[in-house]
Design an enzyme around this catalytic site. Structure first.
Site, mmCIF file in Angstrom:
data_model
loop_
_atom_site.group_PDB
_atom_site.id
_atom_site.type_symbol
_atom_site.label_atom_id
_atom_site.label_comp_id
_atom_site.label_asym_id
_atom_site.label_seq_id
_atom_site.Cartn_x
_atom_site.Cartn_y
_atom_site.Cartn_z
ATOM 1 N N LYS A 156 0.353 0.014 -17.125
ATOM 2 C CA LYS A 156 1.539 -0.826 -16.984
ATOM 3 C C LYS A 156 1.382 -2.198 -17.612
ATOM 4 C CE LYS A 156 3.697 1.256 -12.941
ATOM 5 N NZ LYS A 156 4.185 1.056 -11.580
ATOM 6 N N LYS B 88 4.457 12.769 -18.577
ATOM 7 C CA LYS B 88 5.143 12.997 -17.301
ATOM 8 C C LYS B 88 6.566 12.444 -17.353
ATOM 9 C CE LYS B 88 3.965 8.850 -14.714
ATOM 10 N NZ LYS B 88 3.351 8.187 -13.591
ATOM 11 N N LYS C 95 10.519 7.034 -15.189
ATOM 12 C CA LYS C 95 11.667 6.151 -15.437
ATOM 13 C C LYS C 95 11.423 5.207 -16.600
ATOM 14 C CE LYS C 95 10.160 4.571 -10.957
ATOM 15 N NZ LYS C 95 10.464 4.806 -9.554
HETATM 16 P P1 TYM Z 1 6.917 6.028 -7.621
HETATM 17 O O1 TYM Z 1 8.043 5.234 -7.071
HETATM 18 O O2 TYM Z 1 6.511 5.813 -9.041
HETATM 19 O O3 TYM Z 1 7.198 7.578 -7.471
HETATM 20 C C1 TYM Z 1 7.588 8.169 -6.238
HETATM 21 C C2 TYM Z 1 6.921 9.520 -6.088
HETATM 22 O O4 TYM Z 1 7.281 10.393 -7.164
HETATM 23 C C3 TYM Z 1 6.112 10.981 -7.716
HETATM 24 N N1 TYM Z 1 6.351 11.239 -9.145
HETATM 25 C C4 TYM Z 1 6.119 12.413 -9.760
HETATM 26 N N2 TYM Z 1 5.659 13.585 -9.299
HETATM 27 C C5 TYM Z 1 5.575 14.608 -10.185
HETATM 28 N N3 TYM Z 1 5.939 14.511 -11.497
HETATM 29 C C6 TYM Z 1 6.407 13.339 -11.990
HETATM 30 N N4 TYM Z 1 6.783 13.260 -13.262
HETATM 31 C C7 TYM Z 1 6.520 12.232 -11.108
HETATM 32 N N5 TYM Z 1 6.940 10.950 -11.268
HETATM 33 C C8 TYM Z 1 6.834 10.361 -10.064
HETATM 34 C C9 TYM Z 1 5.027 9.947 -7.492
HETATM 35 O O5 TYM Z 1 3.752 10.529 -7.535
HETATM 36 C C10 TYM Z 1 5.385 9.424 -6.120
HETATM 37 O O6 TYM Z 1 4.844 10.246 -5.108
HETATM 38 N N6 TYM Z 1 2.854 3.683 -5.885
HETATM 39 C C11 TYM Z 1 3.945 4.598 -5.507
HETATM 40 C C12 TYM Z 1 4.802 4.089 -4.361
HETATM 41 C C13 TYM Z 1 4.085 3.784 -3.088
HETATM 42 C C14 TYM Z 1 3.496 4.699 -2.192
HETATM 43 C C15 TYM Z 1 3.007 3.924 -1.099
HETATM 44 C C16 TYM Z 1 3.347 6.086 -2.184
HETATM 45 C C17 TYM Z 1 3.916 2.531 -2.558
HETATM 46 N N7 TYM Z 1 3.269 2.619 -1.349
HETATM 47 C C18 TYM Z 1 2.352 4.525 -0.034
HETATM 48 C C19 TYM Z 1 2.700 6.676 -1.121
HETATM 49 C C20 TYM Z 1 2.211 5.900 -0.041
HETATM 50 C C21 TYM Z 1 4.835 4.766 -6.708
HETATM 51 O O7 TYM Z 1 4.899 3.940 -7.572
HETATM 52 O O8 TYM Z 1 5.634 5.867 -6.666
#
Ligand code: TYM
Length: 332
Positions: free
Chosen positions: A112, A195, A198
């Site tokens: 990032k 992957k 967004k």
């Molecule tokens: P975020 O907001 O990027 O994504 C949310 C969830 O979607 C999953 N994901 C995917 N899974 C499969 N294929 C994909 N292409 C794909 N893109 C996104 C992510 O793995 C995620 O589970 N850091 C985290 C947010 C967070 C969090 C937490 C998660 C903050 N605190 C505590 C779990 C527990 C994030 O940026 O997810």
């Protein structure tokens, strides 16, 4: 009933199929036998610059989508991270037991911050995984349902929990990532070795839950495949077709190989057309429900208030234990 916890960032107008199949669907399914805490992580969102009005709107849109897809506010605490101050408070303590080099190894920071250069990235982006560890550890969950891209953050979380437990006293439970192999990583339709994300270069590769279903159908019909025109599930040799089959399989509950068998002797066009129909049938009611929920902000505020209250009751207790164990004087 064991606890589960997860979070999602409100950094887009809509969740996409990677979010849904990789993580959110499991949020829904785990409700029956667990005690879930699911949050919209607005504090993580501001690690990169956000327009305040847009952030607020996206936070509501996130909550509405969760309810629309079946996260039940009765069974699950649905809340906004900034409504529970213990997250930032525990993050500070964890910052102080994380080694600088350990934080630096986190690949998401490297990815990032790559664009603007490390020197321009915020310190919040650097410590992002430590806030995430705090999010998780406060609730002492057994499982954390996420996609594959979160595995490294879960490992850091377990390392920090173990370190705190041995340095002070057993306080945290070591959580297990809950990652389903078949949908751990959903790929971009236009670039099927990257992957679905967004931050992708083109919206054509992403299926958004709140897109007009006709647009989603068109994106599927224009998905990149390959030139040998044989429908088979082989993620290495045929990433584009296999990604479509994985999505098809997840939405219908049938194995990807079996679906591939249905298209023996037929072309990619048939597969794409049928998948487009499946996707449209899935997103249409979900989108209608989400848009209807967005019409009543005070109802969403109520959902979030009740979720935050349940979350604070658990989180504050853990934080009090932590403060006690690190040697902070208890306020009168
Ligand atoms: P975020 O907001 O990027 O994504 C949310 C969830 O979607 C999953 N994901 C995917 N899974 C499969 N294929 C994909 N292409 C794909 N893109 C996104 C992510 O793995 C995620 O589970 N850091 C985290 C947010 C967070 C969090 C937490 C998660 C903050 N605190 C505590 C779990 C527990 C994030 O940026 O997810």
């Amino acid at each position: 009933r064991q606890r589960v916890l997860s979070g999602i960032q409100p950094t887009a107008d809509s969740f996409h199929f990677g979010n849904y199949l990789g993580a959110l669907r499991q949020w829904v399914n785990l409700q029956d036998e667990h005690e879930p805490f699911y949050m919209v992580v607005d504090q993580h969102a501001i690690t990169v610059e956000q327009d305040p009005k847009v952030l607020r709107e996206r936070t509501y849109r996130s909550a509405a989508q969760l309810v629309a897809m079946g996260v039940d506010p009765e069974r699950s605490a649905i809340f906004v991270q900034s409504h529970v101050p213990a997250h930032a408070q525990l993050a500070w303590v964890l910052n102080c037991i994380t080694a600088f080099g350990e934080a630096r190894r986190m690949t998401q920071f490297k990815d990032k911050s790559a664009k603007g250069g490390e020197g321009a990235a915020s310190v919040g982006l650097f410590t992002y995984p430590i806030l995430q560890a705090a999010d998780i550890l406060l609730y002492r969950p057994a499982y954390v349902p996420v996609g594959e891209d979160q595995r490294q953050h879960l490992e850091l979380t377990r390392d920090l929990a173990h370190r705190f437990n041995t340095r002070y006293k057993k306080t945290f439970r070591l959580p297990e990532p809950y990652i389903l192999k078949e949908t751990a990583k959903i790929y971009d339709l236009q670039n099927p070795t990257a992957k679905m994300s967004k931050s992708a270069s083109s919206p054509a590769g992403i299926i958004d839950l709140l897109d007009d279903p006709k647009v989603s159908a068109k994106k599927i019909r224009s998905a990149v495949t390959d030139s040998d025109a044989v429908v088979a599930f082989d993620p290495v040799a045929k990433p584009g077709v296999s990604n479509l089959l994985s999505i098809f399989a997840a939405l219908t509950g049938r194995p990807a190989e079996e679906i591939a068998g249905d298209y023996a002797g037929r072309g990619y066009g048939d597969l794409k057309g049928d998948l487009a129909d499946v996707v449209v049938a899935f997103v249409t009611p979900l989108r209608d429900r989400a848009l209807a929920l967005l019409e009543d902000r005070s109802a969403l505020d109520e959902v979030l208030a009740s979720g935050a209250e349940r979350a604070r009751a658990v989180a504050d207790r853990t934080l009090a234990d932590v403060y006690d164990r690190v040697g902070f004087v208890r306020p009168l």
